[in-house]
Design a protein around this motif. Structure first.
Motif, PDB file in Angstrom:
ATOM      1  N   GLY A   1     -30.380  25.522  -4.758  1.00 16.24           N
ATOM      2  CA  GLY A   1     -30.019  26.740  -4.246  1.00 16.24           C
ATOM      3  C   GLY A   1     -30.196  27.189  -2.837  1.00 16.24           C
ATOM      4  N   GLY A   2     -30.933  26.373  -2.115  1.00 12.70           N
ATOM      5  CA  GLY A   2     -31.178  26.534  -0.700  1.00 12.70           C
ATOM      6  C   GLY A   2     -29.911  26.358   0.261  1.00 12.70           C
ATOM      7  N   GLY A   3     -30.267  26.574   1.512  1.00  9.30           N
ATOM      8  CA  GLY A   3     -29.174  26.384   2.565  1.00  9.30           C
ATOM      9  C   GLY A   3     -29.347  27.318   3.450  1.00  9.30           C
ATOM     10  N   TRP A   4     -28.456  27.497   4.356  1.00  8.94           N
ATOM     11  CA  TRP A   4     -28.405  28.362   5.618  1.00  8.94           C
ATOM     12  C   TRP A   4     -27.858  29.421   5.221  1.00  8.94           C
ATOM     13  N   THR A   5     -28.487  30.606   5.624  1.00 10.93           N
ATOM     14  CA  THR A   5     -27.769  32.077   5.558  1.00 10.93           C
ATOM     15  C   THR A   5     -27.754  32.776   7.030  1.00 10.93           C
ATOM     16  N   LEU A   6     -27.020  33.937   7.146  1.00 13.80           N
ATOM     17  CA  LEU A   6     -27.045  34.430   8.525  1.00 13.80           C
ATOM     18  C   LEU A   6     -27.898  35.604   8.178  1.00 13.80           C
ATOM     19  N   LEU A   7     -28.815  35.827   9.392  1.00  9.55           N
ATOM     20  CA  LEU A   7     -29.872  36.934   9.274  1.00  9.55           C
ATOM     21  C   LEU A   7     -29.413  38.023   9.844  1.00  9.55           C
ATOM     22  N   LYS A   8     -28.362  37.986  10.962  1.00  9.81           N
ATOM     23  CA  LYS A   8     -28.111  39.088  11.346  1.00  9.81           C
ATOM     24  C   LYS A   8     -26.749  39.671  11.349  1.00  9.81           C
ATOM     25  N   PRO A   9     -26.126  40.923  11.677  1.00  7.91           N
ATOM     26  CA  PRO A   9     -24.947  41.356  11.529  1.00  7.91           C
ATOM     27  C   PRO A   9     -24.070  40.505  12.554  1.00  7.91           C
ATOM     28  N   LEU A  10     -22.838  40.407  12.385  1.00  5.16           N
ATOM     29  CA  LEU A  10     -22.096  39.840  13.511  1.00  5.16           C
ATOM     30  C   LEU A  10     -21.961  40.597  14.785  1.00  5.16           C
ATOM     31  N   ASP A  11     -22.080  41.858  14.554  1.00  5.42           N
ATOM     32  CA  ASP A  11     -22.120  42.739  15.845  1.00  5.42           C
ATOM     33  C   ASP A  11     -23.235  42.566  16.833  1.00  5.42           C
ATOM     34  N   ALA A  12     -24.125  42.179  16.127  1.00 10.27           N
ATOM     35  CA  ALA A  12     -25.505  41.971  16.695  1.00 10.27           C
ATOM     36  C   ALA A  12     -25.848  40.696  17.467  1.00 10.27           C
TER      37      ALA A  12
ATOM     38  N   LEU B   1     -25.535  28.550   2.082  1.00  6.26           N
ATOM     39  CA  LEU B   1     -24.699  27.135   2.260  1.00  6.26           C
ATOM     40  C   LEU B   1     -25.376  25.991   2.763  1.00  6.26           C
ATOM     41  N   THR B   2     -24.914  24.921   2.050  1.00  2.71           N
ATOM     42  CA  THR B   2     -25.816  23.824   2.566  1.00  2.71           C
ATOM     43  C   THR B   2     -25.148  23.056   3.625  1.00  2.71           C
ATOM     44  N   SER B   3     -25.809  22.287   4.349  1.00  2.00           N
ATOM     45  CA  SER B   3     -25.506  21.700   5.712  1.00  2.00           C
ATOM     46  C   SER B   3     -24.130  20.956   5.465  1.00  2.00           C
ATOM     47  N   GLU B   4     -23.981  20.216   4.234  1.00  2.00           N
ATOM     48  CA  GLU B   4     -22.881  19.538   3.858  1.00  2.00           C
ATOM     49  C   GLU B   4     -21.812  20.292   3.904  1.00  2.00           C
ATOM     50  N   VAL B   5     -21.883  21.607   3.357  1.00  2.00           N
ATOM     51  CA  VAL B   5     -20.720  22.563   3.243  1.00  2.00           C
ATOM     52  C   VAL B   5     -20.310  22.924   4.840  1.00  2.00           C
ATOM     53  N   LEU B   6     -21.342  23.296   5.467  1.00  2.00           N
ATOM     54  CA  LEU B   6     -21.314  23.565   6.801  1.00  2.00           C
ATOM     55  C   LEU B   6     -20.545  22.694   7.553  1.00  2.00           C
ATOM     56  N   ALA B   7     -20.885  21.432   7.527  1.00  2.00           N
ATOM     57  CA  ALA B   7     -20.597  20.114   8.208  1.00  2.00           C
ATOM     58  C   ALA B   7     -18.939  19.966   7.760  1.00  2.00           C
ATOM     59  N   SER B   8     -18.519  20.228   6.466  1.00  2.00           N
ATOM     60  CA  SER B   8     -17.223  19.978   6.329  1.00  2.00           C
ATOM     61  C   SER B   8     -16.296  21.027   6.963  1.00  2.00           C
ATOM     62  N   TRP B   9     -16.796  22.229   7.244  1.00  2.00           N
ATOM     63  CA  TRP B   9     -15.765  23.101   7.923  1.00  2.00           C
ATOM     64  C   TRP B   9     -15.730  22.729   9.309  1.00  2.00           C
ATOM     65  N   ALA B  10     -16.638  22.033  10.035  1.00  2.00           N
ATOM     66  CA  ALA B  10     -16.561  21.702  11.343  1.00  2.00           C
ATOM     67  C   ALA B  10     -16.071  20.219  11.588  1.00  2.00           C
ATOM     68  N   ALA B  11     -15.759  19.589  10.362  1.00  2.00           N
ATOM     69  CA  ALA B  11     -15.491  18.238  10.301  1.00  2.00           C
ATOM     70  C   ALA B  11     -16.563  17.212  11.231  1.00  2.00           C
ATOM     71  N   THR B  12     -17.993  17.598  10.762  1.00  2.00           N
ATOM     72  CA  THR B  12     -18.878  16.829  11.571  1.00  2.00           C
ATOM     73  C   THR B  12     -19.823  16.460  10.419  1.00  2.00           C
ATOM     74  N   ASN B  13     -21.066  15.902  10.965  1.00  2.00           N
ATOM     75  CA  ASN B  13     -22.148  15.445   9.950  1.00  2.00           C
ATOM     76  C   ASN B  13     -23.171  16.379   9.795  1.00  2.00           C
ATOM     77  N   PRO B  14     -23.611  16.477   8.276  1.00  2.00           N
ATOM     78  CA  PRO B  14     -24.534  17.490   8.014  1.00  2.00           C
ATOM     79  C   PRO B  14     -25.707  17.523   9.110  1.00  2.00           C
ATOM     80  N   VAL B  15     -26.173  16.425   9.730  1.00  2.00           N
ATOM     81  CA  VAL B  15     -27.184  16.176  10.629  1.00  2.00           C
ATOM     82  C   VAL B  15     -26.854  16.701  11.911  1.00  2.00           C
TER      83      VAL B  15
END
Length: 154
Positions: A61-72, A25-39
């Motif tokens: 096709g790049g962006g951010w991904t989770l590397l660990k399971p949520l319970d970790a 997920l791109t920084s732009e998509v993530l920023a839209s969820w939190a109503a903030t700036n991609p920076v």
């Protein structure tokens, strides 16, 4: 005192990411969820990347991904990765030779240290999975009341 929201933003975005863990997920998509700036996302997530909680890839096709399971991943892990204290209480330094100022600063330092230990202990017991488990029931309540989740329009 200005409230620091980096932990809140990080938690908000990480939980949304978990719902879409199958893609970067791109920084732009993530920023839209939190109503903030991609920076803000890139700066906040840099520490999370260094801690191995998230990964990032550049290019199409790049962006951010989770590397660990949520319970970790605990809230303490995330807070440590952000490398910014949740509790910050300024002490007087106008008169370092003043015995009154020294006594006040010593008392404040001790109280803040105790509060930080207690907060760190509590945050180390809460995982992202714990937070995610609370979201489902809230969505059911919203749906029953006729409300839509603004982040998940159908």
């Amino acid at each position: 005192m200005k409230r620091n929201s980096r932990l809140s933003v990080a938690l908000h975005v990480l939980l949304h990411m978990a719902e879409q863990a199958d893609k970067a997920l791109t920084s732009e998509v993530l920023a839209s969820w939190a109503a903030t700036n991609p920076v803000v996302i890139r700066r906040t997530f840099a520490g999370l990347r260094d801690a191995g909680i998230v990964g990032s890839t550049k290019g199409h096709g790049g962006g951010w991904t989770l590397l660990k399971p949520l319970d970790a991943v605990t809230l303490a892990d995330i807070q440590a990765a952000l490398d910014e204290p949740l509790l910050a209480l300024g002490k007087a330094e106008e008169s370092p030779g003043c015995l009154v100022e020294q006594a006040v600063n010593a008392a404040l330092d001790d109280a803040v240290a105790q509060a930080r230990r207690l907060l760190d202990e509590r945050l180390s017991k809460i995982t992202l999975a714990d937070l995610a488990a609370q979201i489902g029931p809230r969505r059911v309540v919203l749906a029953a009341a006729g409300c839509k989740d603004p982040h998940h329009e159908s």
